[in-house]
Design an enzyme around this catalytic site. Sequence first.
Site, short mmCIF file in Angstrom:
data_model
loop_
_atom_site.label_atom_id
_atom_site.label_comp_id
_atom_site.label_asym_id
_atom_site.label_seq_id
_atom_site.Cartn_x
_atom_site.Cartn_y
_atom_site.Cartn_z
N GLU A 61 25.11 24.03 -15.66
CA GLU A 61 23.71 24.38 -15.47
C GLU A 61 23.27 24.14 -14.03
O GLU A 61 23.90 23.40 -13.28
CB GLU A 61 22.83 23.55 -16.42
CG GLU A 61 23.03 23.93 -17.86
CD GLU A 61 22.16 23.14 -18.81
OE1 GLU A 61 22.15 23.50 -19.99
OE2 GLU A 61 21.50 22.16 -18.39
N ASN A 62 22.17 24.78 -13.69
CA ASN A 62 21.59 24.69 -12.36
C ASN A 62 20.07 24.63 -12.56
O ASN A 62 19.55 25.23 -13.50
CB ASN A 62 21.99 25.96 -11.58
CG ASN A 62 21.58 25.92 -10.15
OD1 ASN A 62 20.40 26.04 -9.84
ND2 ASN A 62 22.54 25.78 -9.26
N ALA A 63 19.38 23.94 -11.68
CA ALA A 63 17.92 23.84 -11.80
C ALA A 63 17.27 25.22 -11.79
O ALA A 63 16.24 25.42 -12.42
CB ALA A 63 17.35 22.97 -10.68
N CYS A 64 17.87 26.16 -11.11
CA CYS A 64 17.45 27.56 -11.19
C CYS A 64 18.24 28.15 -12.36
O CYS A 64 19.37 28.59 -12.19
CB CYS A 64 17.76 28.30 -9.89
SG CYS A 64 17.29 30.02 -9.93
N TYR A 65 17.66 28.13 -13.56
CA TYR A 65 18.39 28.41 -14.79
C TYR A 65 19.28 29.65 -14.73
O TYR A 65 20.38 29.64 -15.24
CB TYR A 65 17.43 28.55 -15.98
CG TYR A 65 16.86 27.24 -16.42
CD1 TYR A 65 17.68 26.15 -16.70
CD2 TYR A 65 15.49 27.07 -16.55
CE1 TYR A 65 17.15 24.94 -17.09
CE2 TYR A 65 14.95 25.87 -16.95
CZ TYR A 65 15.79 24.80 -17.23
OH TYR A 65 15.28 23.60 -17.62
N CYS B 143 27.98 30.10 -18.12
CA CYS B 143 28.42 29.78 -19.48
C CYS B 143 29.88 29.34 -19.48
O CYS B 143 30.66 29.74 -18.61
CB CYS B 143 28.26 31.00 -20.39
SG CYS B 143 26.56 31.51 -20.67
N GLU C 87 32.23 30.28 -21.49
CA GLU C 87 33.11 31.42 -21.70
C GLU C 87 33.35 32.17 -20.39
O GLU C 87 34.49 32.57 -20.10
CB GLU C 87 32.52 32.38 -22.75
CG GLU C 87 32.35 31.75 -24.12
CD GLU C 87 31.01 31.06 -24.33
OE1 GLU C 87 30.63 30.90 -25.49
OE2 GLU C 87 30.35 30.67 -23.34
N CYS D 190 26.97 33.77 -26.40
CA CYS D 190 25.75 34.53 -26.14
C CYS D 190 26.11 36.00 -25.93
O CYS D 190 27.29 36.36 -25.83
CB CYS D 190 25.02 33.97 -24.92
SG CYS D 190 25.82 34.32 -23.34
N CYS E 83 28.25 36.76 -22.78
CA CYS E 83 29.64 36.31 -22.93
C CYS E 83 30.39 37.22 -23.89
O CYS E 83 31.57 37.50 -23.69
CB CYS E 83 29.68 34.86 -23.38
SG CYS E 83 29.19 33.72 -22.06
#
Length: 141
Positions: free
Chosen positions: A45-49, A54, A56, A95, A98
Amino acid sequence: MKNEDALIAMAREARARAHAPYSNFLVGCAVESTDGRIAVGANMENACYRLGVCAEQSALTAAQQAFGLENVARIAIVGGHRSDTEGGNGAITPCGGCRQAIAEAAQLAKSNTRIICCDAAGEDRLHTDISTLLPNAFILE
């Protein structure tokens, strides 16, 4: 090919190295080649979503580098909330993005890639394939 439990164990090990400080939803993925080699990945994850990756996608990138997407045979995915340490919380599935990436790898491999979806403990399992998860995938010929 590795037995199913060994492949899932590798996905669980990858999950343990996930970086998910915002959602606390950890996912690991193990991609097996036709000759038994394994590539793994975890969600990052990153603060900038939208810049997150993912598990996969991470594992498929590693697979491309290790043995090529045309050699993908099987994929194991494990995931759940950080606090999920025991089974019984239901298998997670990829998702939509993916699923598309797996479908494109399957096209290169000329196969209907088998996918084992699991809970965080690897106990709740859903055995499926990419054409079931993404019927009528968008594929360029």
